[in-house]
Design a protein around this motif. Sequence first.
Motif, mmCIF file in Angstrom:
data_model
loop_
_atom_site.group_PDB
_atom_site.id
_atom_site.type_symbol
_atom_site.label_atom_id
_atom_site.label_comp_id
_atom_site.label_asym_id
_atom_site.label_seq_id
_atom_site.Cartn_x
_atom_site.Cartn_y
_atom_site.Cartn_z
ATOM 1 N N LEU A 1 6.408 3.876 1.039
ATOM 2 C CA LEU A 1 5.419 3.063 1.740
ATOM 3 C C LEU A 1 4.167 3.868 2.075
ATOM 4 O O LEU A 1 3.035 3.412 1.864
ATOM 5 C CB LEU A 1 6.046 2.501 3.018
ATOM 6 C CG LEU A 1 5.261 1.423 3.763
ATOM 7 C CD1 LEU A 1 5.173 0.159 2.929
ATOM 8 C CD2 LEU A 1 5.925 1.130 5.109
ATOM 9 N N LEU A 2 4.343 5.078 2.589
ATOM 10 C CA LEU A 2 3.201 5.917 2.952
ATOM 11 C C LEU A 2 2.356 6.260 1.731
ATOM 12 O O LEU A 2 1.122 6.248 1.791
ATOM 13 C CB LEU A 2 3.692 7.203 3.620
ATOM 14 C CG LEU A 2 4.247 7.081 5.042
ATOM 15 C CD1 LEU A 2 4.736 8.437 5.538
ATOM 16 C CD2 LEU A 2 3.185 6.522 5.988
ATOM 17 N N ALA A 3 3.024 6.587 0.617
ATOM 18 C CA ALA A 3 2.285 6.949 -0.591
ATOM 19 C C ALA A 3 1.532 5.741 -1.152
ATOM 20 O O ALA A 3 0.386 5.874 -1.613
ATOM 21 C CB ALA A 3 3.236 7.523 -1.634
ATOM 22 N N ALA B 1 11.355 11.659 2.577
ATOM 23 C CA ALA B 1 10.111 10.894 2.484
ATOM 24 C C ALA B 1 9.148 11.544 1.503
ATOM 25 O O ALA B 1 8.506 10.868 0.688
ATOM 26 C CB ALA B 1 9.467 10.778 3.862
ATOM 27 N N HIS C 1 10.334 4.998 3.541
ATOM 28 C CA HIS C 1 9.111 5.308 4.277
ATOM 29 C C HIS C 1 8.166 6.139 3.422
ATOM 30 O O HIS C 1 6.939 5.940 3.458
ATOM 31 C CB HIS C 1 9.471 6.053 5.563
ATOM 32 C CG HIS C 1 8.308 6.248 6.486
ATOM 33 N ND1 HIS C 1 7.574 5.195 7.002
ATOM 34 C CD2 HIS C 1 7.744 7.393 7.000
ATOM 35 C CE1 HIS C 1 6.620 5.664 7.784
ATOM 36 N NE2 HIS C 1 6.697 6.990 7.792
ATOM 37 N N GLY C 2 8.720 7.073 2.655
ATOM 38 C CA GLY C 2 7.880 7.885 1.783
ATOM 39 C C GLY C 2 7.170 7.047 0.737
ATOM 40 O O GLY C 2 5.987 7.276 0.440
ATOM 41 N N ASP D 1 0.346 3.305 0.543
ATOM 42 C CA ASP D 1 -0.789 3.094 1.445
ATOM 43 C C ASP D 1 -1.882 4.126 1.166
ATOM 44 O O ASP D 1 -3.077 3.797 1.138
ATOM 45 C CB ASP D 1 -0.304 3.199 2.895
ATOM 46 C CG ASP D 1 -1.386 2.831 3.894
ATOM 47 O OD1 ASP D 1 -2.216 1.961 3.588
ATOM 48 O OD2 ASP D 1 -1.400 3.425 4.996
ATOM 49 N N ARG D 2 -1.483 5.370 0.959
ATOM 50 C CA ARG D 2 -2.444 6.444 0.701
ATOM 51 C C ARG D 2 -3.253 6.171 -0.562
ATOM 52 O O ARG D 2 -4.434 6.531 -0.643
ATOM 53 C CB ARG D 2 -1.698 7.766 0.611
ATOM 54 C CG ARG D 2 -2.538 8.970 0.245
ATOM 55 C CD ARG D 2 -1.872 10.272 0.659
ATOM 56 N NE ARG D 2 -0.446 10.276 0.365
ATOM 57 C CZ ARG D 2 0.079 10.558 -0.815
ATOM 58 N NH1 ARG D 2 -0.717 10.816 -1.848
ATOM 59 N NH2 ARG D 2 1.389 10.575 -0.989
ATOM 60 N N LEU E 1 -1.081 -0.824 -1.014
ATOM 61 C CA LEU E 1 -0.113 -1.438 -0.105
ATOM 62 C C LEU E 1 -0.175 -2.957 -0.112
ATOM 63 O O LEU E 1 0.839 -3.623 0.123
ATOM 64 C CB LEU E 1 -0.350 -0.913 1.314
ATOM 65 C CG LEU E 1 0.804 -1.035 2.289
ATOM 66 C CD1 LEU E 1 2.045 -0.361 1.747
ATOM 67 C CD2 LEU E 1 0.419 -0.433 3.632
ATOM 68 N N ALA F 1 7.509 9.991 -1.986
ATOM 69 C CA ALA F 1 6.052 10.020 -2.104
ATOM 70 C C ALA F 1 5.624 10.750 -3.374
ATOM 71 O O ALA F 1 4.679 10.332 -4.058
ATOM 72 C CB ALA F 1 5.443 10.693 -0.878
#
Length: 378
Positions: free
Chosen positions: A224-226, A186, A221-222, A228-229, A233, A190
């Motif tokens: 997606l998280l990045a 992940a 997932h990585g 969003d950060r 997103l 990211a």
Amino acid sequence: MGEGENVTAGFREARPSLAQSVTISDVAEAAGVSRQTVSNVLNAPDRVRAETRERVTRAIADLDYHPNHLARSLRASSPRMIGCRILPVHAETVAAIQDRFLHALTEAGQECNHHVLLFAAADVAAETGQCTALWRAGAVSGVVLYDITQDDPRPGRLAAAGVPFTAFGRTAASTERYSWVDVDNAAGSASAVDHLVAAGHQRIGFLGWPEGSSVGDARAHGWLLAMDRHGLLAGSHRLDVRGDDTTTSGTTLMTKLLNKPGPPTAVVAATDTLAVGALHAVRDHGLYPGRDIAVVGFDDSPAATALDLSSVRQPIEEVGRLVMAEVLRLTGRSPGADGEPPAEPLHRLLAPELVVRASSTPLQGSTPAGLDPRSLRL
């Protein structure tokens, strides 16, 4: 694992019938302790509290357990081998990673006067059977598991059989019960997103595997998280496409993204195989990687170097070194080992490294050639 700790349900098997041989794991389950505690009672009773020692001794008597001294003798005089299954290769990236890992594992073993015994198996059931048979016959001191999946049955089965092992990768549950070394997939994805955002990209797509793979899901997932950060997103689900890990699939997925209204200016691929396919699609559309659209792969395979493809590099050499050191520790054969190895398993998550090449050069504030500037609005 503490000496009074119960074995988890995931590692339990039914109590053996009289026709079956009783194992040290059966004794551990009956006494409600770890296998290590049973081993200590048999070989170093002074290490165990009196009440625990009595409980284990009673379980040994009730189950009529007899340690396999022949197998123990054979293992003591074994040819210092560590077993590892060699997997069938379905993609260039898989071949490159497996090759690097086996080389790293072999080199680490040679430094400790051990060798790697490679064997083939049709599936995980056959693999665990062969691992158990090799260990009980004294042909190997321990085994290494590779390509672990989320619900992989191999760690539980080998633990129940008493086979010393260390895994490259980890399951979704019960990871505290066995030794493993893994790469933070992940974090790798990211870091690719962070690099692309710093280069000026906002519409960043993802080419991944179908859901259900522990490695593939972690890499998705990585991303997606990045996203969003960085506040990117919204609408990004339209830029997340999945398919088989082949160059043909990568070309198809990238073509689908480029033909969408508001196509991405950059993509992160779950593997270099998918990324190479994406490069084909980019060039088929008359675009140039890096200048018109950025592409980042994962695994830093030889293909990435040859094609000047940015990619996330796994620290495979470090993985191999740690895995070998741990399996030797568990077998009591590591340098300086004084008999019984410590009971605490190794849990190590390693960070990958992004290698930046020409396929993801910065936009420097310019609009990618061949794309409508209006399509860059979120």
